[in-house]
Motif scaffolding. Structure first.
Motif, PDB file in Angstrom:
ATOM      1  N   ARG A  62      -8.476   0.942  10.628  1.00  0.00           N
ATOM      2  CA  ARG A  62      -9.328   2.091  10.986  1.00  0.00           C
ATOM      3  C   ARG A  62     -10.481   1.655  11.893  1.00  0.00           C
ATOM      4  O   ARG A  62     -10.969   2.455  12.691  1.00  0.00           O
ATOM      5  CB  ARG A  62      -9.854   2.779   9.720  1.00  0.00           C
ATOM      6  CG  ARG A  62      -8.738   3.459   8.942  1.00  0.00           C
ATOM      7  CD  ARG A  62      -9.246   4.388   7.879  1.00  0.00           C
ATOM      8  NE  ARG A  62      -8.166   4.735   6.959  1.00  0.00           N
ATOM      9  CZ  ARG A  62      -8.251   5.609   5.980  1.00  0.00           C
ATOM     10  NH1 ARG A  62      -9.382   6.260   5.786  1.00  0.00           N
ATOM     11  NH2 ARG A  62      -7.231   5.854   5.193  1.00  0.00           N
ATOM     12  N   ASP A  86       0.876  -1.171   0.000  1.00  0.00           N
ATOM     13  CA  ASP A  86       0.000   0.000   0.000  1.00  0.00           C
ATOM     14  C   ASP A  86       0.913   1.222   0.000  1.00  0.00           C
ATOM     15  O   ASP A  86       1.395   1.645   1.056  1.00  0.00           O
ATOM     16  CB  ASP A  86      -0.855  -0.048   1.282  1.00  0.00           C
ATOM     17  CG  ASP A  86      -2.052   0.878   1.241  1.00  0.00           C
ATOM     18  OD1 ASP A  86      -2.608   1.090   0.155  1.00  0.00           O
ATOM     19  OD2 ASP A  86      -2.460   1.360   2.329  1.00  0.00           O
ATOM     20  N   THR A 111      -1.502  -1.263  -4.025  1.00  0.00           N
ATOM     21  CA  THR A 111      -2.687  -0.417  -3.855  1.00  0.00           C
ATOM     22  C   THR A 111      -2.211   1.008  -3.588  1.00  0.00           C
ATOM     23  O   THR A 111      -1.179   1.214  -2.947  1.00  0.00           O
ATOM     24  CB  THR A 111      -3.581  -0.885  -2.683  1.00  0.00           C
ATOM     25  OG1 THR A 111      -2.782  -1.041  -1.507  1.00  0.00           O
ATOM     26  CG2 THR A 111      -4.281  -2.186  -3.013  1.00  0.00           C
ATOM     27  N   ALA A 162      -7.340  -4.534   4.112  1.00  0.00           N
ATOM     28  CA  ALA A 162      -6.654  -3.243   3.937  1.00  0.00           C
ATOM     29  C   ALA A 162      -6.528  -2.515   5.266  1.00  0.00           C
ATOM     30  O   ALA A 162      -7.112  -2.924   6.268  1.00  0.00           O
ATOM     31  CB  ALA A 162      -7.426  -2.391   2.928  1.00  0.00           C
ATOM     32  N   SER A 163      -5.733  -1.444   5.239  1.00  0.00           N
ATOM     33  CA  SER A 163      -5.460  -0.688   6.464  1.00  0.00           C
ATOM     34  C   SER A 163      -4.834  -1.606   7.517  1.00  0.00           C
ATOM     35  O   SER A 163      -5.105  -1.485   8.705  1.00  0.00           O
ATOM     36  CB  SER A 163      -6.768  -0.034   6.965  1.00  0.00           C
ATOM     37  OG  SER A 163      -6.566   0.779   8.078  1.00  0.00           O
ATOM     38  N   LYS A 216     -10.244   1.692  -8.432  1.00  0.00           N
ATOM     39  CA  LYS A 216     -10.687   1.676  -7.038  1.00  0.00           C
ATOM     40  C   LYS A 216     -11.850   2.647  -6.885  1.00  0.00           C
ATOM     41  O   LYS A 216     -11.761   3.815  -7.285  1.00  0.00           O
ATOM     42  CB  LYS A 216      -9.507   2.099  -6.162  1.00  0.00           C
ATOM     43  CG  LYS A 216      -9.507   1.505  -4.789  1.00  0.00           C
ATOM     44  CD  LYS A 216      -8.155   1.777  -4.150  1.00  0.00           C
ATOM     45  CE  LYS A 216      -8.166   1.436  -2.688  1.00  0.00           C
ATOM     46  NZ  LYS A 216      -6.942   1.897  -2.033  1.00  0.00           N
ATOM     47  N   ASN A 259      -3.987   5.163  -2.871  1.00  0.00           N
ATOM     48  CA  ASN A 259      -5.220   5.907  -2.575  1.00  0.00           C
ATOM     49  C   ASN A 259      -4.904   7.385  -2.767  1.00  0.00           C
ATOM     50  O   ASN A 259      -3.735   7.744  -2.957  1.00  0.00           O
ATOM     51  CB  ASN A 259      -5.764   5.547  -1.174  1.00  0.00           C
ATOM     52  CG  ASN A 259      -4.819   5.953  -0.056  1.00  0.00           C
ATOM     53  OD1 ASN A 259      -4.162   6.980  -0.121  1.00  0.00           O
ATOM     54  ND2 ASN A 259      -4.741   5.137   0.993  1.00  0.00           N
TER      55      ASN A 259
HETATM   56  C1  E4P Z   1      -6.275   0.446   1.035  1.00  0.00           C
HETATM   57  O1  E4P Z   1      -6.334   0.222  -0.141  1.00  0.00           O
HETATM   58  C2  E4P Z   1      -5.959   1.746   1.633  1.00  0.00           C
HETATM   59  O2  E4P Z   1      -5.110   2.445   0.752  1.00  0.00           O
HETATM   60  C3  E4P Z   1      -5.211   1.623   2.920  1.00  0.00           C
HETATM   61  O3  E4P Z   1      -5.001   0.291   3.307  1.00  0.00           O
HETATM   62  C4  E4P Z   1      -5.652   2.544   3.977  1.00  0.00           C
HETATM   63  O4  E4P Z   1      -4.823   2.367   5.100  1.00  0.00           O
HETATM   64  P1  E4P Z   1      -4.757   3.409   6.315  1.00  0.00           P
HETATM   65  O5  E4P Z   1      -5.984   3.230   7.132  1.00  0.00           O
HETATM   66  O6  E4P Z   1      -3.527   2.992   7.089  1.00  0.00           O
HETATM   67  O7  E4P Z   1      -4.652   4.764   5.697  1.00  0.00           O
END
Ligand code: E4P
Length: 216
Positions: A132, A6, A26, A163-164, A83, A28
């Motif tokens: 999160r 990520d 990935t 994720a995260s 995405k 964002n």
């Molecule tokens: C997933 O695709 C997101 O980009 C990512 O895992 C968000 O992670 P974070 O909560 O550490 O920002």
């Protein structure tokens, strides 16, 4: 379990790739902005480093705009996964893009009901944000367990992309549960390598070699 990084930092993506650790990437909007590079340039540089799925996120919030943006992003490279945020307009866009054969990663998922709806719309990947959820006192990994159970109950082939992820325990649990993919920052992936017994064991092997074999 496949491992994605990520990241929007091409140096760390190269480093992870050189160890053979990653199957995809990935990104964002936050990571893309942090890179300081124009979005398309960043994504194209990543496609040169990793030959695997690369998630690039739309920043519109209406279905027609997301479709337009997603269709354009998808032309950049064969490995692009578009995405899309898990909102009603996003699911309309996912349905449309899926029908056109474009892969999607539905992001900002926080419970199993949302994951079921994303799968119905045709998502290729679902991204539940476990870190999160932990941040607000919920149990992030329970969402992964629930989604795995529900997807298996109905033979749903949307891939679970944990994720995260922020800790070795997220990683271990995701693998135990059978998450299809996990994405994590380079700091977390690197951290998985280390064990104090590996370091002290290596130090002792090298010291013993110096005492004996090096003098032969
Ligand atoms: C997933 O695709 C997101 O980009 C990512 O895992 C968000 O992670 P974070 O909560 O550490 O920002």
């Amino acid at each position: 379990m496949k491992i994605f990084i990520d990241s929007g930092d091409t140096n760390e993506i190269k480093e992870a790739q050189s160890m053979g650790l990653i199957d995809g990437v990935t990104t964002n909007p936050t990571l893309a902005s942090k890179s300081g590079k124009p979005f398309k340039q960043l994504i194209m540089e990543i496609t040169e480093i990793v030959d695997g799925p690369i998630s690039a996120e739309v920043v519109s919030i209406t279905a027609p705009e997301m479709i337009k943006e997603g269709e354009d992003i998808a032309t950049w490279h064969k490995n692009i996964v578009v995405k899309i945020p898990l909102i009603a307009e996003g699911l309309k866009a996912v349905k449309h893009l899926t029908e056109k054969g474009i892969k999607t990663n539905v992001t900002l998922c926080f419970n199993a009901n949302q994951a079921l709806l994303a799968a119905k719309a045709g998502a290729t990947y679902i991204s539940p944000f476990v870190g999160r959820l932990d941040d607000i006192g919920a149990e992030g990994m329970q969402v992964i367990r629930d989604i795995r159970l529900i997807y298996d109950n109905y033979g749903i082939d949307t891939q679970i992309l944990t994720a995260s992820a922020r800790s070795p325990m997220h990683f271990l649990e995701a693998a135990r549960i059978g998450s299809d993919v996990i994405t994590a920052p380079w700091s977390v992936l690197k951290g998985l390598l280390h064990h104090p017994l590996t370091d002290s064991g290596l130090k002792k092997f090298l010291a013993d070699w110096e005492k004996g074999q090096a003098k032969q």
